[in-house]
Design a protein around this motif. Structure first.
Motif, PDB file in Angstrom:
ATOM      1  N   CYS A   1       0.843  -1.207   0.000  1.00 44.52           N
ATOM      2  CA  CYS A   1       0.000   0.000   0.000  1.00 44.52           C
ATOM      3  C   CYS A   1       0.871   1.248   0.000  1.00 44.52           C
ATOM      4  CB  CYS A   1      -0.913   0.000   1.226  1.00 44.52           C
ATOM      5  SG  CYS A   1      -2.370  -1.050   1.069  1.00 44.52           S
ATOM      6  N   ASN A   2       1.930   1.210   0.789  1.00 48.63           N
ATOM      7  CA  ASN A   2       2.843   2.351   0.838  1.00 48.63           C
ATOM      8  C   ASN A   2       3.520   2.557  -0.514  1.00 48.63           C
ATOM      9  OD1 ASN A   2       4.515   4.412   1.772  1.00 48.63           O
ATOM     10  ND2 ASN A   2       6.070   2.986   2.472  1.00 48.63           N
ATOM     11  N   ASP A   3       3.955   1.441  -1.144  1.00 49.95           N
ATOM     12  CA  ASP A   3       4.643   1.551  -2.437  1.00 49.95           C
ATOM     13  C   ASP A   3       3.720   2.103  -3.525  1.00 49.95           C
ATOM     14  OD1 ASP A   3       6.890   0.514  -1.278  1.00 49.95           O
ATOM     15  OD2 ASP A   3       6.551  -1.536  -1.966  1.00 49.95           O
ATOM     16  N   VAL A   4       2.490   1.611  -3.568  1.00 48.03           N
ATOM     17  CA  VAL A   4       1.575   1.978  -4.660  1.00 48.03           C
ATOM     18  C   VAL A   4       0.978   3.364  -4.444  1.00 48.03           C
ATOM     19  CG1 VAL A   4      -0.580   1.363  -5.831  1.00 48.03           C
ATOM     20  CG2 VAL A   4       1.040  -0.430  -5.188  1.00 48.03           C
ATOM     21  N   PHE A   5       0.581   3.686  -3.209  1.00 51.86           N
ATOM     22  CA  PHE A   5      -0.151   4.930  -2.954  1.00 51.86           C
ATOM     23  C   PHE A   5       0.691   5.979  -2.221  1.00 51.86           C
ATOM     24  CE2 PHE A   5      -3.446   1.664  -3.288  1.00 51.86           C
ATOM     25  CZ  PHE A   5      -4.332   2.258  -4.166  1.00 51.86           C
ATOM     26  N   GLU A   6       1.997   5.790  -2.199  1.00 50.55           N
ATOM     27  CA  GLU A   6       2.864   6.695  -1.443  1.00 50.55           C
ATOM     28  C   GLU A   6       2.677   8.154  -1.861  1.00 50.55           C
ATOM     29  OE1 GLU A   6       7.633   7.111  -0.403  1.00 50.55           O
ATOM     30  OE2 GLU A   6       6.958   5.853  -2.064  1.00 50.55           O
ATOM     31  N   ARG A   7       2.536   8.394  -3.158  1.00 50.62           N
ATOM     32  CA  ARG A   7       2.429   9.776  -3.652  1.00 50.62           C
ATOM     33  C   ARG A   7       1.102  10.427  -3.272  1.00 50.62           C
ATOM     34  NH1 ARG A   7       4.457   8.399  -9.827  1.00 50.62           N
ATOM     35  NH2 ARG A   7       6.533   7.590  -9.255  1.00 50.62           N
ATOM     36  N   MET A   8       0.137   9.601  -2.889  1.00 50.71           N
ATOM     37  CA  MET A   8      -1.166  10.146  -2.506  1.00 50.71           C
ATOM     38  C   MET A   8      -1.202  10.644  -1.063  1.00 50.71           C
ATOM     39  SD  MET A   8      -1.773   7.772  -5.063  1.00 50.71           S
ATOM     40  CE  MET A   8      -0.787   8.902  -6.039  1.00 50.71           C
ATOM     41  N   GLY A   9      -0.186  10.293  -0.289  1.00 52.16           N
ATOM     42  CA  GLY A   9      -0.142  10.758   1.091  1.00 52.16           C
ATOM     43  C   GLY A   9      -0.399   9.631   2.087  1.00 52.16           C
ATOM     44  N   LEU A  10       0.021   9.868   3.326  1.00 48.08           N
ATOM     45  CA  LEU A  10      -0.063   8.863   4.391  1.00 48.08           C
ATOM     46  C   LEU A  10      -1.494   8.421   4.657  1.00 48.08           C
ATOM     47  CD1 LEU A  10       1.797   7.430   6.506  1.00 48.08           C
ATOM     48  CD2 LEU A  10       1.138   9.231   8.102  1.00 48.08           C
ATOM     49  N   ASP A  11      -2.400   9.373   4.728  1.00 49.60           N
ATOM     50  CA  ASP A  11      -3.790   9.036   5.075  1.00 49.60           C
ATOM     51  C   ASP A  11      -4.413   8.109   4.039  1.00 49.60           C
ATOM     52  OD1 ASP A  11      -3.578  10.583   7.300  1.00 49.60           O
ATOM     53  OD2 ASP A  11      -4.562  12.337   6.434  1.00 49.60           O
ATOM     54  N   VAL A  12      -4.074   8.333   2.763  1.00 46.85           N
ATOM     55  CA  VAL A  12      -4.686   7.534   1.701  1.00 46.85           C
ATOM     56  C   VAL A  12      -4.243   6.079   1.790  1.00 46.85           C
ATOM     57  CG1 VAL A  12      -4.791   7.161  -0.793  1.00 46.85           C
ATOM     58  CG2 VAL A  12      -5.007   9.468   0.137  1.00 46.85           C
ATOM     59  N   TRP A  13      -2.936   5.848   1.830  1.00 45.58           N
ATOM     60  CA  TRP A  13      -2.487   4.452   1.784  1.00 45.58           C
ATOM     61  C   TRP A  13      -2.760   3.721   3.085  1.00 45.58           C
ATOM     62  CZ3 TRP A  13       1.155   2.209   4.873  1.00 45.58           C
ATOM     63  CH2 TRP A  13       2.137   2.994   5.466  1.00 45.58           C
ATOM     64  N   LYS A  14      -2.734   4.414   4.211  1.00 45.77           N
ATOM     65  CA  LYS A  14      -3.064   3.738   5.474  1.00 45.77           C
ATOM     66  C   LYS A  14      -4.551   3.404   5.545  1.00 45.77           C
ATOM     67  CE  LYS A  14       0.613   4.492   8.689  1.00 45.77           C
ATOM     68  NZ  LYS A  14       0.925   4.599  10.116  1.00 45.77           N
ATOM     69  N   SER A  15      -5.384   4.280   4.999  1.00 45.87           N
ATOM     70  CA  SER A  15      -6.813   3.993   4.943  1.00 45.87           C
ATOM     71  C   SER A  15      -7.065   2.788   4.038  1.00 45.87           C
ATOM     72  CB  SER A  15      -7.574   5.216   4.431  1.00 45.87           C
ATOM     73  OG  SER A  15      -8.931   4.917   4.254  1.00 45.87           O
ATOM     74  N   CYS A  16      -6.345   2.732   2.937  1.00 49.65           N
ATOM     75  CA  CYS A  16      -6.465   1.607   2.008  1.00 49.65           C
ATOM     76  C   CYS A  16      -6.066   0.306   2.709  1.00 49.65           C
ATOM     77  CB  CYS A  16      -5.576   1.855   0.791  1.00 49.65           C
ATOM     78  SG  CYS A  16      -5.691   0.594  -0.477  1.00 49.65           S
ATOM     79  N   PHE A  17      -4.956   0.339   3.443  1.00 46.21           N
ATOM     80  CA  PHE A  17      -4.509  -0.862   4.167  1.00 46.21           C
ATOM     81  C   PHE A  17      -5.527  -1.284   5.222  1.00 46.21           C
ATOM     82  CE2 PHE A  17      -2.478  -2.463   8.055  1.00 46.21           C
ATOM     83  CZ  PHE A  17      -2.048  -3.694   7.587  1.00 46.21           C
TER      84      PHE A  17
END
Length: 672
Positions: free
Chosen positions: A299-315
């Motif tokens: 999630c961090n690798d794929v959505f890193e550019r979207m910001g912390l909140d986005v990829w952590k929410s996805c995870f």
């Protein structure tokens, strides 16, 4: 005369010619009717077409500038619109040329932005010329009305939801293809992860690498860039969560996790699902350290550019949909089961598993998007600690309650004795003592109290003291001294032999152990004296040495004494045939001492005086046993009966407290 005829002929020809011309004219007029009707129908439009010619000269001279200003931007818009549809042929399959597809898509977006920015201006300028035409009556009213209606339709399209469809829906189709490619890349690259073999002692567990190749991750990021630019981030996240959570579930399904769905009503006690609790710990560790760890990194690798909140929410969504809450729910189900000592051990197993994964849980599920998982985990830990402490502090009460029950009828070791001694050693062992100490420390901290390790030790020693008091009380419940002595002999030997060299034995001390060894010897001798030790005296030789009363008198004495011996033996053997000595060494020793006490005396007596009764008609009534048969009967005594299903095993207890009472009448298997 001749001239008159010629005139008549000439007149007739003229008349005939005129008639023919009239007919021709009639035919022509007849054909001209429909054409006149057509012309009549076209007159209004012709009138509109030539109306500007009828306008004032100054109006005609100024209208050209207005028209040019409106037509130039409108023509530019139409040119771009044509270019947009020209790009349609370049939007091929993104799978074959993703970078080219993204480049064309970007140009399409730029063209649409131009349309969006300039359509409004072109419409406004066209509206200005229509207004000018209407004000100066340069054009027909119906024509102007049609123009105004068309402009209103354009304004509605430009201002409403249809603005995004200025390209005829081409961008939406292109973005849908890109979403499909995003899903395809994820699906084809997502493979379920098998559970690795347990790590060898001292070997670090293997952490799974990123589950997707770097090239695939870069493609996903490139696709995300274009989709996010078109407000499709949430759709991308939904696709990503759907595919990756499904992949995690596939990895977990291979572990046969049906037991996670078990309810409290489906099992009698924790011991019956003990194997599931052991599996649960290993499966949870695999899920956290391998599956969710990999998803967290991805999630961090794929959505890193979207910001912390986005990829952590996805995870967080992946973890929830993949089933992390089902693991926690199983732990909660165990805490809701009925209380028994085995449950304490299993609760500590659950606590140990959670404690082992504490840092991983805090890192993976520590963010705000994982609030539900955090709350569930905290609640589970609280339930585990409270449940374990409640059972631990109630153990002494449960043992004391046993004092009210009658002693075991077979004079063996009550289940509560074998269970508590083994149980205390488990709690003092390296597997459970650190965990129990940690649990008690946390419980005391919640109560604002300080924990001292001596509290744990003292509580376990109090359990042993309670067992000693129980033994003393139970020994008084037998009807005769021999059964009481055998019971005490059994239990003191158990306390000595099976606590010597153990953690609990070390706490009790050598002096305590020697005391119980001495008690065993004391009650062993007391048992012999109160039972089998009384039989040799019944084979007295008094009055038989000199046959002072004659042979008949001697025969009668032998008969009386053999009868008394047989009656006492039969009564004693019948009573003790149901008695049990669990320890094989003690059982063999007891049998041998009894044999040595009775058989030699009996053999000698029968050798000397047996002939006096053997020739008697009722010889079998008195010479009932041989020395060999007595020895065989003594060797058959004190053997444990086959254990019933579900009985406690001394080394691995599986029994339970039922409403504060241990079923102690079921004999444990022999301890060897």
């Amino acid at each position: 005369m001749d001239k008159g005829i010629e005139k008549l002929i000439s007149a007739r020809k003229l008349l005939k010619s005129t008639v023919e011309k009239s007919k021709a004219l009639g035919l022509s007029l007849e054909k001209a009717g429909p054409r006149l009707d057509e012309i009549n129908q076209r007159l209004p439009s012709l009138e509109v077409a030539i109306r500007p010619i009828r306008a004032q000269r100054d109006a005609l001279s100024s209208v050209g500038g207005h028209i040019n200003r409106a037509v130039v931007p409108a023509a530019a818009v139409l040119k771009v619109f044509d270019a947009i549809h020209g790009l349609e042929k370049s939007l091929s399959d993104p799978q074959s040329d993703l970078s080219g597809y993204l480049g064309v898509l970007k140009r399409l977006e730029e063209a649409l932005r131009f349309l969006g920015d300039n359509c409004g201006m072109a419409i406004q300028w066209l509206a200005d010329i229509v207004e000018y035409l209407e004000d100066h009556k340069v054009a027909d009213g119906r024509f102007v009305s049609g123009l105004k209606k068309a402009l209103n339709n354009l304004r509605e399209l430009e201002a409403g939801e249809e603005k995004g469809h200025l390209d005829g829906g081409l961008l939406e189709v292109a973005l849908n293809r890109l979403e499909n490619e995003f899903r395809r890349l994820l699906t084809e690259s997502s493979v379920p992860l098998p559970m690795p073999s347990p790590a060898l002692p001292g070997e670090q567990p293997c952490i799974a690498p990123s589950p997707l190749p770097v090239a695939v991750i870069k493609k996903l990021q490139a696709i995300l860039g274009r989709l996010i630019a078109n407000d499709r981030l949430e759709k991308c996240i939904s696709i990503y969560v759907e595919v990756r959570s499904s992949n995690v579930r596939a990895s977990l399904q291979a572990l046969n996790l049906d037991y996670l769905e078990i309810s409290v009503s489906e099992f009698n006690d924790v011991a019956s699902i003990e194997v599931y609790i052991t599996q649960w710990g290993r499966h949870l560790e695999f899920a956290v350290k391998h599956l969710f760890e990999a998803e967290y990194k991805l999630c961090n690798d794929v959505f890193e550019r979207m910001g912390l909140d986005v990829w952590k929410s996805c995870f967080a969504r992946i973890a929830a949909q993949a089933g992390i809450l089902a693991f926690l729910q199983f732990g909660k189900t165990v805490t809701e089961s009925k209380k028994d000592p085995i449950k304490l051990l299993k609760l500590m197993d659950i606590f140990a598993s959670l404690s082992k994964l504490r840092l991983d849980f805090n890192r993976l599920f520590g963010g705000a998007p994982c609030a539900e998982i955090q709350n569930f985990t905290r609640d589970l830990i609280k339930r585990v600690i409270e449940g374990a402490c409640e059972i631990f502090w109630e153990l002494l009460v449960q043992v004391e309650l046993q004092r009210r029950t009658p002693p075991p009828p077979d004079c063996s070791i009550p289940r509560v004795v074998t269970f508590i001694t083994d149980y205390c050693n488990k709690l003092l062992g390296d597997d459970y003592k650190p965990i129990l100490t940690q649990v008690l420390v946390i419980e005391r901290s919640w109560k604002k109290e300080k924990f001292q390790e001596r509290i744990l030790i003292d509580e376990l020693l109090n359990l042993v003291k309670a067992i000693e008091l129980n033994l003393e009380t139970w020994s008084k419940g037998y009807e005769d001294a021999s059964s009481s002595c055998l019971f005490l002999m059994n239990n003191h030997w158990h306390l000595y032999k099976y606590l010597k060299g153990t953690k609990l034995g070390g706490l009790l001390g050598d002096s305590w152990l020697r005391d119980h060894e001495g008690y065993k010897e004391y009650y062993f001798n007391m048992y012999l004296r109160e039972s089998w030790g009384k039989l040799p005296a019944l084979l007295s030789r008094e009055g038989l040495i000199l046959f002072s009363g004659g042979r008949a008198t001697a025969r009668n004495l032998v008969k009386q004494r053999l009868k008394s011996f047989n009656e006492a033996f039969d009564d004693m053997y019948k009573k003790q045939s149901n008695w049990v000595i669990l320890d094989k060494d003690l059982r063999d020793k007891t049998s041998q001492v009894i044999i040595q006490t009775i058989v030699p005396v009996y053999r000698s007596y029968m050798q000397n005086y047996g002939p006096l009764v053997e020739q008697d008609a009722s010889a079998s009534k008195y010479a009932k046993y041989t020395a060999q048969s007595l020895e065989k009967m003594f060797n058959s005594l004190f053997h444990p009966k086959p254990a019933k299903q579900g009985s406690f095993k001394v080394r691995h207890p599986s029994g339970k407290f039922n409403n504060g009472v241990v079923d102690q009448y079921q004999t444990p298997p022999s301890v060897k």
